[in-house]
Design an enzyme around this catalytic site. Structure first.
Site, PDB file in Angstrom:
ATOM      1  N   GLU A 253       0.808  -1.261  -0.051  1.00 35.08           N
ATOM      2  CA  GLU A 253       0.110   0.211   0.019  1.00 35.08           C
ATOM      3  C   GLU A 253       0.892   1.244  -0.014  1.00 35.08           C
ATOM      4  OE1 GLU A 253      -3.235   0.590  -0.285  1.00 35.08           O
ATOM      5  OE2 GLU A 253      -2.886   2.877  -0.202  1.00 35.08           O
ATOM      6  N   THR A 295      -5.842   1.470  -5.622  1.00 31.70           N
ATOM      7  CA  THR A 295      -5.250   0.120  -5.276  1.00 31.70           C
ATOM      8  C   THR A 295      -6.005  -0.829  -6.374  1.00 31.70           C
ATOM      9  OG1 THR A 295      -5.379   0.566  -2.906  1.00 31.70           O
ATOM     10  CG2 THR A 295      -5.204  -1.891  -3.612  1.00 31.70           C
ATOM     11  N   HIS A 410      -1.667   3.326   4.640  1.00 34.22           N
ATOM     12  CA  HIS A 410      -2.771   4.030   4.150  1.00 34.22           C
ATOM     13  C   HIS A 410      -2.897   5.294   4.728  1.00 34.22           C
ATOM     14  CE1 HIS A 410      -6.219   5.037   1.871  1.00 34.22           C
ATOM     15  NE2 HIS A 410      -6.390   4.251   1.065  1.00 34.22           N
ATOM     16  N   ASP A 469       1.561  -0.186  -4.916  1.00 34.71           N
ATOM     17  CA  ASP A 469       0.308   0.168  -5.714  1.00 34.71           C
ATOM     18  C   ASP A 469       0.264   1.398  -6.330  1.00 34.71           C
ATOM     19  OD1 ASP A 469      -0.170   1.265  -3.310  1.00 34.71           O
ATOM     20  OD2 ASP A 469      -2.226   0.427  -3.097  1.00 34.71           O
ATOM     21  N   HIS A 470       0.760   2.485  -5.534  1.00 34.85           N
ATOM     22  CA  HIS A 470       0.477   3.745  -6.136  1.00 34.85           C
ATOM     23  C   HIS A 470       1.148   4.835  -5.444  1.00 34.85           C
ATOM     24  CE1 HIS A 470      -2.752   4.419  -3.134  1.00 34.85           C
ATOM     25  NE2 HIS A 470      -3.173   3.220  -3.514  1.00 34.85           N
TER      26      HIS A 470
HETATM   27  C1  GP9 Z   1      -9.009  -0.647   0.462  1.00 31.14           C
HETATM   28  C2  GP9 Z   1      -7.543  -0.598   0.315  1.00 31.14           C
HETATM   29  C3  GP9 Z   1      -7.166   0.911   0.016  1.00 31.14           C
HETATM   30  O1  GP9 Z   1      -9.487  -1.905   0.363  1.00 31.14           O
HETATM   31  O2  GP9 Z   1      -7.116  -1.312  -0.954  1.00 31.14           O
HETATM   32  O3  GP9 Z   1      -7.501   1.501  -1.135  1.00 31.14           O
HETATM   33  P1  GP9 Z   1      -7.044   2.759  -1.851  1.00 31.14           P
HETATM   34  O4  GP9 Z   1      -7.644   3.824  -1.160  1.00 31.14           O
HETATM   35  O5  GP9 Z   1      -5.456   2.716  -1.876  1.00 31.14           O
HETATM   36  O6  GP9 Z   1      -7.309   2.666  -3.328  1.00 31.14           O
HETATM   37 MN    MN Z   2      -3.731   1.637  -2.091  1.00 32.77          MN
END
Ligand code: GP9
Ligand code: MN
Length: 620
Positions: A253, A295, A410, A469-470
């Protein structure tokens, strides 16, 4: 008692004027819109006006007793839209789109993230509404014609239309093909204004709904030719090296690449990964390519080797489409496929989308023991998540393809005292300061996971692939980032900061650092080739990262791209080596390639074109 014409005029004009000036002030204070010259500033200044004149001008057709209420209500609604954009922009550095608004099932889970983004002082964003409301209540009376004669009314509407065309004309000269290359929302807002942008978004929405209905297989021919012509054969050395091995994919994340090997207060931020990289293939020029779907977009790209959409999240907008994702391919090769994520199964519409992608099993919230003590921020802490997940892996049929989606790192990067393993960074930006702590925690959780995998006897038989992921830190934090990196965060640097780590650990192989430029879109062919599965004929836009023949390129969802020599962003071409601006013509061939790829990928998704495509591997 009837009011004098002049006062009536001022009520309408006042509403237009206040909202116009407010919008411009919001542009300047709440959004980061890059202005390069006076013309652009001028466009930015006038762009809300024509829309506002038109929408308020509609009051001419409203019955006199309802006119003032219409003006007040319109002013309030428009202010709400503007404010919603402000809040969304605070985190995502982006403007709202209609699909994002319909992702309501995500809303209830956002909790702490939203409250961090709303301040009491935000009431100021509505001060003009209060003024208008006050005027209506205490000053204005029902009006027959708002003080405008019939001719003046027509002139007012004509003027607003003329202003619209003037604005569009100016925008088109400043930014050719504005409406045909709209991957960059900032460009749109800057040129046609936030309100026209929303209207345009509405148009795109209806267009995309119609696209599937009108699509037929003939559209595929061009795309197929392009994909075939760009197919890169696998590296002979690596092809099939991991045949029948388990695949463990870890989505880290918000993990950006700049933290790898970096220190805060002289302490390593990623001590475990720094070591793990030494015994793995580490791609240090690897970019995320996500859009608004964050994500879920990264999952979509990795599993399909298609680009996400420029607006909305494919997971929401096109979950009923036909895909040919990694889980489906691997199903055909005897694999058990699962995704593991300790969040509600409906977040990002995963429960529905995973069926379309072909996952056998989704281990979600209900498959974990989640208590107040073992949770923080968005939910189950990563260490606990991995610990509990190992049991699921032990029980799973082999070989498996298992995707782990971490959560603790996150936004807003919350962490309890006992989990803080380093001291925070010391800037005025709380988000950035905390980010390093949660990254450090994520690193620790990975260490735990690997040792648990070893204990469970799963390590030696599994390929472990970790990727970010980003981004975690958006451009809203450039000041603190400048402090941390000791360099100015120019658009060039910002684009380079979209790099996320990619680490591929193959048991028995030493690994090395590979600096070939690529992105998440390249993972599908890379993974399948490692397993000895051919991808020739697959509808994909990525290429095997291990192949020497591949072209070094990463196309980002906003149309920016990075090649060995150049980096293109915000309509400017830079040397990728020096960061100096160079002639745009040098970027031209890749601009075309980036545009074609994004468009073809969009066509596949909007038209649901894979339903017409006979995949070579589709039959068992
Ligand atoms: C939520 C998690 C976070 O289930 O994958 O999502 P994001 O806000 O990073 O897209
Ligand atoms: Mn994410």
């Amino acid at each position: 008692m009837k009011m004098k014409g002049s006062l009536n005029i001022s009520f309408l004009t006042m509403a237009v004027f206040l909202l116009w000036i407010k919008t411009y002030m919001v542009y300047k204070t709440s959004f980061d819109i890059k202005i390069e010259n006076v013309v652009q500033e001028f466009i930015l200044f006038i762009n809300p006006l024509s829309f506002l004149m038109l929408i308020f001008g509609l009051s001419f057709w409203i019955s006199p007793r309802n006119r003032t209420s219409y003006i007040v209500a319109t002013s309030f609604i428009i202010s709400c839209i503007l404010y919603a954009n402000v809040v969304y922009y605070r985190f995502f550095n982006d403007f709202l789109t209609i699909p994002v608004l319909f992702q309501t099932s995500n809303m209830s889970d956002l909790g702490s993230s939203v409250t961090e983004l709303i301040y009491i002082t935000d009431l100021l964003y509505f001060s003009d509404c209060l003024l208008i409301f006050y005027l209506m209540k205490f000053r204005a009376r029902p009006m027959e014609n708002l003080g405008f004669s019939n001719v003046q009314q027509r002139a007012f509407i004509l003027l607003s239309l003329a202003m619209t065309f003037f604005n569009l004309g100016l925008a088109e000269s400043e930014r050719p093909q504005l409406l045909t290359r709209t991957f960059d929302r900032e460009m749109l807002v800057k040129n046609i204004g936030t309100y026209h942008y929303h209207l345009y978004d509405l148009f795109l929405q209806s267009k995309s709904s119609a696209q599937r209905a009108l699509a037929d297989g003939s559209k595929l021919a061009d795309i197929e030719n392009y994909v075939r012509a760009n197919y890169i054969p696998p590296s002979e050395e690596m092809f099939g090296i991991a045949q029948n091995k388990n695949i463990i994919l870890i989505s880290m994340e918000s993990m950006q690449n700049f933290v790898i090997g970096a220190k805060v207060n002289d302490e390593d931020i990623t001590p475990f990964l720094n070591k793990f990289i030494e015994e793995s293939f580490y791609f240090d020029q690897f970019y995320h390519q996500t859009g608004q779907g964050k994500t879920s977009d990264s999952e979509f790209i990795v599993d399909n080797s298609l680009y996400p959409l420029s607006r909305g999240a494919v997971f929401f907008t096109h979950s009923a489409n036909e895909f040919y994702a990694i889980p489906e391919v691997l199903d055909n090769h005897g694999y058990f496929t699962a995704s593991l994520h300790a969040n509600n199964k409906s977040f990002w519409n995963r429960d529905i989308m995973y069926n379309s992608l072909g996952y056998d099993r989704f281990f979600s919230y209900t498959d974990y023991e989640i208590t107040k003590e073992n949770s923080v921020g968005w939910g189950l802490k990563d260490v606990e998540f991995f610990r509990q997940s190992v049991q699921h892996l032990k029980d799973a049929p082999k070989p498996f393809y298992a995707k782990f989606i971490t959560l603790t790192n996150h936004f807003p990067f919350e962490l309890e005292e006992q989990d803080r393993l380093i001291k925070p960074f010391n800037s005025n930006d709380k988000t950035v300061n905390q980010y390093f702590l949660t990254v450090r925690y994520l690193d620790e959780s990975l260490k735990t996971f690997i040792s648990e995998l070893k204990n469970a006897g799963l390590y030696e038989n599994s390929i472990i692939i970790l990727y970010g992921d980003h981004y975690g830190i958006s451009e809203n934090h450039n000041k603190a980032m400048k402090e941390f990196l000791s360099e100015d965060i120019t658009p060039f640097v910002s684009t380079q900061l979209q790099r996320v780590p990619l680490i591929v650990h193959i048991p028995g192989m030493k690994g090395e650092t590979i600096s070939s430029i690529g992105g998440q879109i390249d993972l599908k062919p890379t993974i399948l080739h490692l397993l000895g599965i051919e991808t020739k004929g697959d509808m994909q836009f990525g290429s095997d990262l291990f192949s020497q023949e591949r072209m070094d390129i990463a196309v980002l969802r906003n149309g920016s791209f990075i090649t060995k020599d150049y980096l293109f962003t915000r309509n400017t071409c830079y040397s990728n080596e020096t960061g100096e601006q160079v002639e745009k013509v040098l970027c031209e061939p890749y601009i075309e390639k980036a545009k074609i790829e994004l468009e073809y990928s969009d066509q596949i998704i909007y038209g649901d074109l894979l339903r017409f495509y006979g995949q070579p591997l589709r039959t068992k």
